[in-house]
Design an enzyme around this catalytic site. Structure first.
Site, PDB file in Angstrom:
ATOM      1  N   ASP A  66       0.836  -1.206   0.000  1.00 23.74           N
ATOM      2  CA  ASP A  66       0.000   0.000   0.000  1.00 23.74           C
ATOM      3  C   ASP A  66       0.866   1.249   0.000  1.00 23.74           C
ATOM      4  OD1 ASP A  66       0.989  -0.405   2.545  1.00 23.74           O
ATOM      5  OD2 ASP A  66      -0.944  -0.718   3.486  1.00 23.74           O
ATOM      6  N   ASN A 135      -7.760  -2.483  14.139  1.00 26.68           N
ATOM      7  CA  ASN A 135      -9.167  -2.653  13.719  1.00 26.68           C
ATOM      8  C   ASN A 135      -9.338  -3.821  12.743  1.00 26.68           C
ATOM      9  OD1 ASN A 135      -8.005  -1.651  11.418  1.00 26.68           O
ATOM     10  ND2 ASN A 135      -9.407   0.073  11.142  1.00 26.68           N
ATOM     11  N   HIS A 137      -7.524  -4.391   9.983  1.00 23.59           N
ATOM     12  CA  HIS A 137      -7.204  -4.169   8.571  1.00 23.59           C
ATOM     13  C   HIS A 137      -5.927  -4.890   8.165  1.00 23.59           C
ATOM     14  CE1 HIS A 137      -4.808  -0.161   9.359  1.00 23.59           C
ATOM     15  NE2 HIS A 137      -3.965  -1.149   9.198  1.00 23.59           N
ATOM     16  N   GLU A 142      -9.686  -1.201   5.181  1.00 20.96           N
ATOM     17  CA  GLU A 142     -10.353  -0.906   6.446  1.00 20.96           C
ATOM     18  C   GLU A 142     -11.627  -1.756   6.575  1.00 20.96           C
ATOM     19  OE1 GLU A 142      -8.600   0.604   8.392  1.00 20.96           O
ATOM     20  OE2 GLU A 142      -7.840   2.544   7.716  1.00 20.96           O
TER      21      GLU A 142
HETATM   22  C1  GLP Z   1      -0.437   0.292   8.545  1.00 20.95           C
HETATM   23  C2  GLP Z   1      -0.132  -0.572   7.321  1.00 20.95           C
HETATM   24  C3  GLP Z   1      -0.469  -2.024   7.559  1.00 20.95           C
HETATM   25  C4  GLP Z   1       0.065  -2.476   8.906  1.00 20.95           C
HETATM   26  C5  GLP Z   1      -0.574  -1.655   9.989  1.00 20.95           C
HETATM   27  C6  GLP Z   1      -0.162  -2.071  11.390  1.00 20.95           C
HETATM   28  O1  GLP Z   1      -1.732   0.737   8.598  1.00 20.95           O
HETATM   29  N1  GLP Z   1      -0.803  -0.131   6.155  1.00 20.95           N
HETATM   30  O2  GLP Z   1       0.068  -2.807   6.498  1.00 20.95           O
HETATM   31  O3  GLP Z   1      -0.205  -3.832   9.088  1.00 20.95           O
HETATM   32  O4  GLP Z   1      -0.171  -0.317   9.781  1.00 20.95           O
HETATM   33  O5  GLP Z   1       1.048  -1.453  11.746  1.00 20.95           O
HETATM   34  P1  GLP Z   1       1.932  -1.842  12.968  1.00 20.95           P
HETATM   35  O6  GLP Z   1       2.573  -3.128  12.623  1.00 20.95           O
HETATM   36  O7  GLP Z   1       2.930  -0.721  13.085  1.00 20.95           O
HETATM   37  O8  GLP Z   1       1.041  -1.926  14.149  1.00 20.95           O
END
Ligand code: GLP
Length: 258
Positions: A66, A135, A137, A142
């Site tokens: 992304d 959440n 995702h 989302e």
């Molecule tokens: C972002 C990314 C996701 C990732 C999420 C969780 O939103 N787009 O790919 O999984 O963060 O991040 P973290 O691992 O820092 O909690």
């Protein structure tokens, strides 16, 4: 879905790195890379193996999951820059074979479609590394994302923007992003999701033991024939069937050791 519960975050990184290494050593691999803090330990371990154990990425190709809309590739907080900083610049995967959606494209919808096609044209992703948002995702899909969605423009949830605000000191987290869709992610031949810490425990429970639902986008992995979820104890703390997962893992490890 295979669930691996580890004693420490370091072990999570090492287990996930084992799976990726297997693909890389098999031949020219197409890797799906995630950003966020969860996969950081996996990247550190892969870098170590590159330096100390002759693991080469020179024939690999990588697609990120992304990107924030509006950020040029070289913006410090773009996922393109992040993945370079956290992984690519420390291994021998050629920069010319790192692909990310262009968040500053004039026509974001066309860019999303182009990116989806580029993944297909590369032969599809062999192994997709994923984190999970609090959440539920994956990527930036989302809650309420279509389970068959393709790469597209999405609006970020408030919780995602506030979770990621720490990376934008003094600035605003973008409202929009480009993300591989849940259908796109599901086409990867293998999916490896890593989760660390108690703030992920509820999302992990919903993903692994809840119903398949667009309300928990990560639950789409229940439909994937080769999905592996690698957790530390805290991220696994709300699961009901931990005894079963531990036993299955033990037997699996024994089989592999034969
Ligand atoms: C972002 C990314 C996701 C990732 C999420 C969780 O939103 N787009 O790919 O999984 O963060 O991040 P973290 O691992 O820092 O909690």
């Amino acid at each position: 879905m295979q669930v691996i519960i580890c004693d420490s975050p370091e072990q999570v990184g090492s287990r996930a790195a084992d799976i990726i290494e297997e693909h890389v050593r098999r031949g020219p691999a197409v890797l799906g890379l995630a950003t966020g803090s969860s996969p950081a330990g996996t990247y550190r371990e892969l870098i170590r193996r590159h330096r100390e154990e002759d693991l080469s990425f020179r024939d690999a190709t990588a697609f990120t999951l992304d990107e924030y809309a509006g950020l040029p590739l070289d913006h410090e907080q773009s996922y393109h820059s992040t993945i370079r900083r956290e992984f690519l610049d420390d291994v021998d995967l050629p920069l010319s074979r790192l692909f990310t959606p262009h968040g500053d494209a004039e026509d974001l919808r066309a860019e999303a479609a182009r990116y989806d096609t580029a993944i297909r044209e590369a032969g599809g992703i062999h192994v997709q590394l994923l984190g999970i948002g609090a959440n539920g995702h994956i990527g930036f899909n989302e809650p309420t994302s279509s389970l068959t969605s393709r790469t597209r423009v999405k609006t970020l949830a408030r919780i995602t923007r506030s979770d990621n605000a720490r990376f934008f000191p003094g600035g605003e987290v973008p409202q929009l992003c480009l993300t591989q869709g849940l259908g796109t992610i599901s086409e990867a031949r293998q999916a490896v999701l890593v989760a660390i810490g108690s703030n992920k425990a509820a999302a992990v429970r919903a993903m692994v033991e809840g119903p398949v639902s667009a309300f928990c986008p990560a639950s789409v992995l229940q439909l994937h024939p080769r999905a592996v979820v690698v957790l530390d104890r805290e991220a696994a703390s709300e699961l009901q069937l931990t005894d079963y997962y531990h036993r299955a893992q033990e037997l699996n490890d024994r089989l592999l050791a034969r």
